[in-house]
Design a protein around this motif. Structure first.
Motif, PDB file in Angstrom:
ATOM      1  N   ASP A 618      13.716   4.164   1.305  1.00  0.00           N
ATOM      2  CA  ASP A 618      13.185   5.406   1.907  1.00  0.00           C
ATOM      3  C   ASP A 618      12.781   6.298   0.698  1.00  0.00           C
ATOM      4  O   ASP A 618      12.141   7.494   1.057  1.00  0.00           O
ATOM      5  CB  ASP A 618      13.925   5.809   2.975  1.00  0.00           C
ATOM      6  N   ARG A 726       8.964   9.485   3.191  1.00  0.00           N
ATOM      7  CA  ARG A 726       9.607   9.669   4.516  1.00  0.00           C
ATOM      8  C   ARG A 726      10.615  11.035   4.338  1.00  0.00           C
ATOM      9  O   ARG A 726      11.365  10.883   3.286  1.00  0.00           O
ATOM     10  CB  ARG A 726      10.500   8.467   4.904  1.00  0.00           C
ATOM     11  N   THR A 728      13.402  13.174   4.111  1.00  0.00           N
ATOM     12  CA  THR A 728      14.906  13.044   4.658  1.00  0.00           C
ATOM     13  C   THR A 728      15.376  14.649   4.752  1.00  0.00           C
ATOM     14  O   THR A 728      16.549  14.770   5.024  1.00  0.00           O
ATOM     15  CB  THR A 728      15.728  12.617   3.392  1.00  0.00           C
TER      16      THR A 728
END
Length: 729
Positions: A618, A726, A728
């Motif tokens: 990720d 993505r 975070t």
């Protein structure tokens, strides 16, 4: 009003996400309660234990030495405790330790009033496990099960050993019922440096929405100058909210913004409005409106409304903040009403467009549909049975200084699908009838033209598979040959107008269409055979597609004479371009997708796209893309997000046009994401319009997790610019 304005500046966002404490590890915890040998709890009773005790029915009882007091879910430990009856109050001193559901407080002295349901602890340290919060206070008072008041206190959601930010306040109320905290005389410190003061402040303990001012954002742009945006959020009801904002721009003025959102049992939508009373550079007011609604007012009835409007063509170009907005050519204004029956579907549509691209001539702008009526029906699909279907359309087209009128189109269809486990063949016959009722037609031109054409197609293929072994892995390989034959007789259609018809972009999917034109104004003549082959590699245990490769070509059995314009020459080549597609998962973390269109006659590539992505987790992603369309586009696009040294990461994008040797967009920045705070800084230069003007922008964002974020939303920009990224934060 001044106090309220200053105090709410750190209210929770309208749609906040849960704080991400995964990076915090085990840094915040509640000390274990001492074990006690007590009987099951009896409502209204307390249980006591101590090394020494002097107990009285009335007056003051004294307990000394490792005193434990248990009151249902509450537990207190102290060196000494005095209990006064019948007032039912408790005073404790020395090494106070107090536990409650999700709460731990330690201090020097405590006072508990059972009738008032309060517990106060002085010179205290406290921990709120649910919100990952802790701090110090002169006094911590717990009232009931939900309200906690701390005086002369600090508050943070960071781990104790690394408190990057904290609040210093004269009083903080933490209401676990409303899930919000309220602080007075607040000083926000980041890395020990004061960054903000307010006489009053609210902040979220969870993701629950609350009315109040949101965090102001700041930005810099070449068109707007330095700007500050102050939003206010109104939590109208659980299914309604609104956000209002003032966006002050040094080079433009103050832009007023408003957005209303709603969600009901019958639908959802939002209404947005922007208004700049006086643009200091243009000397006039400017505005924009946006409305979206999707709903169902009765069973099977649905509505879909999308309306966008701006006061001038340069609105997005000068006030927008991203390439997708500034490059828009048209704004749609559309309203749909649909009904879905058991085997039929109906649509009524009104559609218009606002042109915001100054380079597009009026004759090239989209037609209005005032209205469009569409109806389709089909029998349930049956194998080895005759299947029938019907689609029809009635549209009134309107456009200034152009031929206008009504078009009626009718398409009945018969098909006979024949499928087995490994083969399929579907012959299909369609009759398409189209007629027009034209206005403003040129003298001598038929204002009632019509056309009737039969269309025949046959689509067939075979599915074969086998087990193969590549390296140490076993796979299932498929081989899927496919043939598609299409016949449409020639009909001279030069007398028909072109309202909404264009030519499809040639691709692998286009090999199996019954018409090379979109829309009903043209039906392409055809006598052709498509030959295609697809092969896949499938993981046998999971069914995951590891590799898919397809290639195909059309073999023309006669010239194509029907064109959009009478001035366009016939197409005489015997074959189409060769088209191919590939999608592959390489070496675990690499993914390749590519498309190729190869001109057989000229022996050259007319269109191709290659995308390569590396994404091992990720936090790391790298994208490489090459796009090529002959005589139109040739670009490279490189974007990435890559971590370095603990919680730091680089982000960037470079979109480059090869023919002009010019950068279309370049952005680069750095981000940091830790247990309790995150920050991002991105600098961006992008092409603003088709005239070649560029703009520069800076995105800055600081988030104090569990409190709020400051700065322009850099996360949204990075997520849009780096595919696979993505967020975070």
């Amino acid at each position: 009003m001044a106090a309220a304005l200053c105090g709410c500046l750190l209210a929770s966002p309208a749609l906040a996400s849960d704080p991400k404490w995964a990076l915090c590890g085990p840094g915040l915890y509640l000390p274990d309660r001492p074990s006690t040998e007590v009987e099951p709890s009896v409502p209204g009773s307390i249980y006591l234990s101590a090394d020494e005790a002097e107990l009285f029915q009335t007056g003051t009882s004294v307990l000394r030495g490792d005193v434990q007091v248990v009151d249902e879910s509450r537990q207190l430990q102290a060196d000494a405790v005095e209990i006064t009856q019948p007032d039912d109050v408790l005073d404790a001193r020395g090494n106070i330790r107090y536990w409650e559901d999700g709460i731990y407080v330690s201090g020097d002295a405590a006072h508990a009033d059972r009738p008032a349901d309060t517990v106060s602890i002085s010179d205290a340290d406290y921990v709120l496990l649910d919100g990952h919060a802790h701090g110090e206070a002169q006094r911590v008072t717990m009232t009931g099960r939900d309200l906690i008041t701390v005086d002369d206190a600090t508050y943070t959601t960071c781990n104790p050993e690394d408190a990057a930010w904290r609040l210093d306040a004269s009083e903080i109320e933490l209401d676990r019922n409303t899930e919000f905290g309220t602080a007075r005389n607040v000083l926000v410190k980041f890395k020990g440096v004061p960054i903000f003061y307010s006489p009053w402040m609210t902040f979220p303990l969870t993701d629950r929405r609350k009315t109040g001012f949101l965090t102001p954002s700041f930005g810099v742009s070449g068109d707007t100058g330095f700007e500050v945006r102050v939003p206010y959020y109104w939590n109208i009801a659980p299914h309604q909210d609104a956000t209002f904002a003032a966006r002050a721009m040094t080079d433009r003025g103050v832009l007023l913004e408003g957005e209303y959102r709603y969600l009901t049992e019958r639908g959802f939508g939002q209404l947005g409005l922007e208004y700049l009373p006086h643009d200091s550079q243009r000397g006039e007011g400017r505005a924009a409106l946006s409305l979206q609604h999707d709903g169902s007012f009765a069973p099977r009835w649905n509505t879909d409304i999308n309306v966008d409007w701006v006061s001038d063509r340069e609105y997005f170009e000068e006030l927008g903040t991203n390439l997708e907005i500034t490059s828009r050519q048209f704004l749609q204004r559309r309203g749909d009403l649909t009904y879905t029956g058991d085997h039929w579907y109906g649509l009524a549509r009104i559609e218009d467009y606002q042109s915001i691209d100054r380079t597009i001539e009026g004759s090239s702008r989209p037609y209005k549909r005032l209205p469009q009526l569409y109806f389709s029906t089909a029998t349930p699909w049956r194998n080895r049975r005759l299947n029938s279907g019907l689609s029809s359309e009635l549209v009134h087209f309107d456009r200034d200084a152009s031929v206008t009128g009504v078009r009626f189109d009718l398409r009945p269809t018969l098909s006979f699908p024949m499928r087995t486990a490994s083969t399929f063949l579907t012959p299909r016959v369609t009759a398409q009838y189209t007629s027009y009722f034209l206005d403003s037609a040129a003298p001598g031109v038929n204002d009632r033209p019509s056309r009737l054409l039969p269309i025949f197609s046959a689509d067939g293929g075979i599915y074969l598979d086998r087990d193969v072994r590549l390296g140490q892995e076993n796979y299932t390989q498929t081989l899927e040959p496919r043939l598609f034959y299409l016949f449409v007789p020639f009909d001279d259609q030069d007398d028909l107008p072109v309202f909404d018809t264009g030519r499809y972009t040639f691709s692998f999917a286009q090999l199996f269409r019954e018409d090379r034109f979109s829309g009903a104004d043209r039906i392409g003549d055809a006598n052709q055979l498509t030959v295609a082959l697809t092969s896949r590699l499938l993981a046998p245990k999971t069914g995951e597609e590891v590799l898919r490769a397809s290639v195909g070509q059309i073999f023309y059995l006669r010239d194509r004479r029907v064109q959009l314009s009478p001035d366009t020459a016939d197409e005489t080549s015997g074959t189409s371009d060769l088209v191919g597609e590939i999608s592959a998962k390489l070496l675990g973390d690499w993914r390749l997708t590519a498309g190729l269109q190869w001109n057989i006659d000229e022996r050259r590539s007319d269109r191709n796209t290659i995308r390569l992505r590396y994404q091992p987790d990720d936090q790391r992603v790298v994208n490489l893309e090459y796009r090529f369309v002959r005589d139109a586009v040739e670009q490279t696009d490189f974007s990435f997000r890559w971590p370095f040294r603990n919680n730091w990461g680089f982000v960037g994008r470079w979109n480059f046009s090869l023919p002009q040797s010019r950068t279309l967009e370049a952005a680069g920045g750095i981000e940091y994401d830790s247990c309790c705070w995150a920050a991002r800084a991105v600098v961006r230069r992008f092409l603003r319009n088709s005239q070649g003007d560029f703009d520069n922008a800076i995105f800055l964002q600081l988030e104090l997790k569990g409190l709020s974020g400051i700065g322009r939303s850099a996360a949204e920009f990075v997520s849009r610019s780096v595919p696979g990224y993505r967020n975070t934060f």
